[in-house]
Design a protein around this motif. Structure first.
Motif, mmCIF file in Angstrom:
data_model
loop_
_atom_site.group_PDB
_atom_site.id
_atom_site.type_symbol
_atom_site.label_atom_id
_atom_site.label_comp_id
_atom_site.label_asym_id
_atom_site.label_seq_id
_atom_site.Cartn_x
_atom_site.Cartn_y
_atom_site.Cartn_z
ATOM 1 N N THR A 242 -27.324 21.220 3.586
ATOM 2 C CA THR A 242 -26.394 21.055 4.623
ATOM 3 C C THR A 242 -26.839 20.223 5.672
ATOM 4 O OG1 THR A 242 -27.380 22.903 5.926
ATOM 5 C CG2 THR A 242 -25.904 23.694 4.447
ATOM 6 N N ALA A 243 -26.009 19.589 6.369
ATOM 7 C CA ALA A 243 -26.326 18.641 7.446
ATOM 8 C C ALA A 243 -26.897 17.306 6.635
ATOM 9 C CB ALA A 243 -27.389 18.953 8.370
ATOM 10 N N HIS B 240 -21.601 14.793 -5.297
ATOM 11 C CA HIS B 240 -20.718 15.872 -4.756
ATOM 12 C C HIS B 240 -21.105 15.822 -3.280
ATOM 13 C CE1 HIS B 240 -19.827 17.711 -8.476
ATOM 14 N NE2 HIS B 240 -21.093 17.262 -9.103
ATOM 15 N N VAL B 241 -20.115 15.532 -2.579
ATOM 16 C CA VAL B 241 -20.224 15.430 -1.006
ATOM 17 C C VAL B 241 -18.976 16.482 -0.412
ATOM 18 C CG1 VAL B 241 -20.527 14.439 1.345
ATOM 19 C CG2 VAL B 241 -21.212 13.534 -0.932
ATOM 20 N N CYS B 242 -19.338 17.610 0.296
ATOM 21 C CA CYS B 242 -18.006 18.597 0.642
ATOM 22 C C CYS B 242 -18.088 18.437 2.212
ATOM 23 C CB CYS B 242 -18.355 19.910 0.261
ATOM 24 S SG CYS B 242 -18.363 19.953 -1.645
ATOM 25 N N ASN B 243 -16.966 18.106 2.653
ATOM 26 C CA ASN B 243 -16.678 18.033 4.236
ATOM 27 C C ASN B 243 -16.395 19.555 4.977
ATOM 28 O OD1 ASN B 243 -15.798 17.901 6.880
ATOM 29 N ND2 ASN B 243 -15.119 15.761 6.484
ATOM 30 N N SER B 244 -17.378 19.996 5.434
ATOM 31 C CA SER B 244 -17.155 21.376 6.067
ATOM 32 C C SER B 244 -15.943 21.617 7.179
ATOM 33 C CB SER B 244 -18.333 22.061 6.423
ATOM 34 O OG SER B 244 -18.741 21.317 7.787
ATOM 35 N N ASN B 245 -15.303 20.395 7.672
ATOM 36 C CA ASN B 245 -14.103 20.451 8.250
ATOM 37 C C ASN B 245 -12.945 20.279 7.587
ATOM 38 O OD1 ASN B 245 -15.454 20.993 10.821
ATOM 39 N ND2 ASN B 245 -16.124 18.878 11.061
ATOM 40 N N SER B 246 -13.140 20.132 6.291
ATOM 41 C CA SER B 246 -11.763 19.768 5.615
ATOM 42 C C SER B 246 -10.958 21.225 5.276
ATOM 43 C CB SER B 246 -12.235 19.227 4.397
ATOM 44 O OG SER B 246 -11.004 19.372 3.262
ATOM 45 N N GLN C 256 -21.622 29.403 7.768
ATOM 46 C CA GLN C 256 -21.557 28.595 6.832
ATOM 47 C C GLN C 256 -22.590 29.193 5.671
ATOM 48 O OE1 GLN C 256 -20.847 24.261 7.013
ATOM 49 N NE2 GLN C 256 -22.914 23.967 6.323
ATOM 50 N N VAL C 257 -23.932 29.707 6.058
ATOM 51 C CA VAL C 257 -24.639 30.212 5.015
ATOM 52 C C VAL C 257 -24.165 31.427 4.313
ATOM 53 C CG1 VAL C 257 -26.717 31.745 4.867
ATOM 54 C CG2 VAL C 257 -26.888 29.861 6.234
ATOM 55 N N GLY C 258 -23.239 32.118 4.890
ATOM 56 C CA GLY C 258 -22.632 33.182 4.046
ATOM 57 C C GLY C 258 -21.247 32.584 3.284
ATOM 58 N N GLN C 259 -20.850 31.532 3.724
ATOM 59 C CA GLN C 259 -19.727 30.768 2.904
ATOM 60 C C GLN C 259 -20.484 30.158 1.613
ATOM 61 O OE1 GLN C 259 -18.243 28.212 6.010
ATOM 62 N NE2 GLN C 259 -16.692 29.435 6.502
ATOM 63 N N ILE C 260 -21.727 29.743 1.899
ATOM 64 C CA ILE C 260 -22.389 29.068 0.730
ATOM 65 C C ILE C 260 -22.549 30.251 -0.441
ATOM 66 C CG2 ILE C 260 -24.288 27.998 -0.348
ATOM 67 C CD1 ILE C 260 -24.419 26.277 2.624
ATOM 68 N N LEU C 261 -22.954 31.405 -0.021
ATOM 69 C CA LEU C 261 -23.532 32.342 -1.050
ATOM 70 C C LEU C 261 -21.938 32.918 -1.625
ATOM 71 C CD1 LEU C 261 -25.846 34.450 1.093
ATOM 72 C CD2 LEU C 261 -26.462 33.290 -0.979
ATOM 73 N N GLU D 299 -24.050 34.589 10.834
ATOM 74 C CA GLU D 299 -22.840 35.801 10.405
ATOM 75 C C GLU D 299 -22.530 35.715 9.080
ATOM 76 O OE1 GLU D 299 -19.340 35.729 13.299
ATOM 77 O OE2 GLU D 299 -18.388 36.798 11.511
ATOM 78 N N LEU D 300 -22.987 36.849 8.474
ATOM 79 C CA LEU D 300 -22.726 37.069 6.924
ATOM 80 C C LEU D 300 -21.548 38.196 6.641
ATOM 81 C CD1 LEU D 300 -26.528 37.614 6.289
ATOM 82 C CD2 LEU D 300 -25.373 35.540 6.051
ATOM 83 N N ASN D 301 -20.493 37.750 5.875
ATOM 84 C CA ASN D 301 -19.494 38.582 5.652
ATOM 85 C C ASN D 301 -20.087 39.495 4.263
ATOM 86 O OD1 ASN D 301 -17.675 38.378 7.642
ATOM 87 N ND2 ASN D 301 -17.220 36.325 6.629
ATOM 88 N N ARG D 302 -20.923 39.145 3.698
ATOM 89 C CA ARG D 302 -21.617 39.687 2.385
ATOM 90 C C ARG D 302 -20.489 40.008 1.401
ATOM 91 N NH1 ARG D 302 -22.347 42.973 6.207
ATOM 92 N NH2 ARG D 302 -21.756 44.991 5.183
#
Lengths: 379, 379
Positions: free
Chosen positions: A182-183, A223-229, A257-262, A299-302
């Motif tokens: 990330t970043a 692979h480049v993903c834009n988190s604002n897309s 974002q950490v939770g989204q990646i997982l 914030e993790l949604n698990r």
């Protein structure tokens, strides 16, 4: 020690007062005398890395910063949020030198053969107190740079290059097949992209802006993903299916974002699964948080099953695990590829006093991708 | 197979429909015939563990549950939140048997010596589909219980006892000196407290109510912290200083407590530190989330340095790491201490149909500490 060296030198100091005030100053201290195994380096270039800001700014709110003193000897004060003070108790009242790394020329050396061999060489150093005109260090800690190296090119030899290489080494040590970062358009992220192209490591970059996407594509990123897309989660999942990446390094820390990646790693693992597992996939998914660009809570949604891990990642303990042979191997690669793979780009060059200029300070404290400061203490 | 066994048997089923409806029924299925290596167990007792609810309830909202059918053959339907449906796609349309473990009597056996040796024995079993009148399993999976064991005492031989023992084994494997446990007054938590007393393992219990505190103190607990007390963070930190515990097992998942435990571990580590470290203590602090009593997001303030980890923990992969010798050792201990260390307490006993009674369902779905249901399919 040669006669021509001054008796004192200037050094940036950071002081946390028990009252909750941060004070940044330039101290005048006695010129150090190298012990037999040490050398004295005249610092010509030292980067301001995100990893320097914790010690320098002590979580003070830079919007409260004010300046006094003179142009050459500014005194910056700023307020530290009360909830952060407890964690700073151990450094309260101690005026601390700052700066993890830098490069310069050896201007004095101790009597040992090892130290004498470095006399007049351009070297890169790590170990703190590099935001200073001079720094005395053990010869063994110096990375001797090839004849003719510009010290500015050698200023960032350790933190970013070893961190980027450390990510790939960690991937191999822990048995993953690819990486997420990330970043990713940062100086460090660009190094990682070049390493992954050279080494054939699948890499998924996450950025926040289209122009950052382009920087990485120009370096050969697949692979480049834009988190604002709006299609970010689908884009990320599909890149994860394609690469099989199950290890992420995150520079941001806060937010979702950490939770989204997982969750996307879990979705990618399930996309290829053949039967339902009530506890989610059995593929281990790992995120290491190595920075804190966003200080808000994580914030993790698990929603990613039960086979996952999150942890902090720091260069020094990683190097401890890697061992001395591994460290030598990585250092040699950094020197060999200093102006290619490991090239750094600086947007601003400042003197020691310039680093304490309020306008400059507010810019580098923001840690925006693309903004990078180089301190030039003696040039 | 003896003539006196009926031709069909009853079994609880959970079905997720693509429309987003959960349907719970009691199916009538053909009586299984044991293969040579298998035995047929008449299930006399099967617990409803939190780890059963994921498969049984499929995250459906039990407040929407309605019932139809007859008293003996109820049909329960409930709505599954749309955001959860995607993760359930792999089981959609499949009517699934439920129930991780249970105990009963072997009423038929395959031709192998191993299977025949279990004829008429009381055994504990694990492996799914225990919410049924009968279950056919490989003889090797049966835990043969001492002559005269009440099947109700053997119903919970696996999930809770092996999880509690697994926490202590994990502590030893990963080099920690003590444990922290949340929701600690549960059946599992009481087992863990008894194990820790017997084995001399420092344990810090976290509970939410004074009466839960007392349950654990009566078992010999030295450290019980009430998370609703205003002094909770100080109490926890001081228990952590006292025990040196740096590994926690958390049954809750959501909210801020995971982060609070790490922050208090960090404060405890720093309380004994002699110098300031800008990245926090170098003591590794770990929390494993093994349950999800609170489904809300996990919120981490990351005020615990950089040397930490959080991850999911499940019994099955742990047993895989432990290996077969270790598993045999743990199983033997469970049988030897079945009515002491590993005693379970049930507040409610229900039939198969009773388990689908709406009032009962709403109680066990809440997973309140102190409420524990035992299904009696054949008694």
């Amino acid at each position: 020690m040669p006669n021509e060296l001054p008796e004192t030198m200037r050094q940036i100091r950071s002081l946390v007062k028990a009252s909750g005030t941060l004070e940044l100053t330039i101290a005048s201290v006695e010129m150090p005398q190298p012990e037999p195994h040490e050398v004295l380096v005249r610092i010509e270039a030292a980067p301001i890395n995100p990893s320097d800001l914790g010690l320098l700014l002590a979580t003070a709110d830079v919007d409260t910063a004010t300046t006094s003193g003179t142009a050459d000897n500014p005194v910056v004060t700023a307020t530290i949020p009360p909830q952060a003070l407890r964690g700073l108790a151990a450094r309260s009242g101690q005026s601390m030198p700052v700066g993890n790394e830098g490069a310069g020329v050896v201007v004095a050396a101790g009597s040992s053969e090892e130290a004498q061999a470095l006399m007049n060489r351009t070297v890169a150093i790590i170990g703190g107190a590099t935001y200073a005109e001079y720094r005395c260090v053990p010869a063994a800690l110096c990375l001797s740079l090839p004849e003719g190296t510009n010290p500015a090119d050698g200023a960032s030899c350790f933190v970013n290059p070893l961190t980027a290489l450390g990510m790939v080494e960690t991937m191999n040590m822990e048995g993953h097949q690819g990486l997420v970062h990330t970043a990713a358009a940062s100086n460090l992220g660009q190094m990682l992209q070049r390493i992954c192209v050279a080494d054939g490591v699948p890499l998924v970059n996450i950025v926040r802006r289209p122009e950052q996407e382009q920087i990485l594509r120009d370096l050969g990123a697949r692979h480049v993903c834009n988190s604002n897309s709006p299609s970010f989660l689908d884009d990320l999942t599909s890149a994860l299916v394609d690469t099989g990446a199950t290890l992420a390094f995150d520079a941001i820390g806060g937010g979702r974002q950490v939770g989204q990646i997982l969750a996307c790693m879990e979705a990618a693992a399930n996309a290829t699964a053949t039967e339902y597992s009530r506890y989610g996939s059995t593929v281990h998914k790992q995120v290491y948080i190595y920075g804190g660009l966003d200080r808000s809570p994580t914030e993790l949604n698990r929603n990613f099953g039960m086979t996952w891990g999150i942890g902090g990642w720091l260069l020094t303990p990683f190097l401890g695990k890697l061992g001395s042979e591994g460290i030598v191997r990585l250092r040699e690669r950094v020197v060999a590829e200093l102006t290619t793979t490991f090239a750094s780009h600086y947007t601003d060059e400042v003197s020691l006093a310039g680093a304490l200029n309020l306008d400059a300070l507010k810019v580098y404290a923001r840690q925006a991708t693309g903004q990078k400061f180089l301190i030039r203490p003696t040039t």
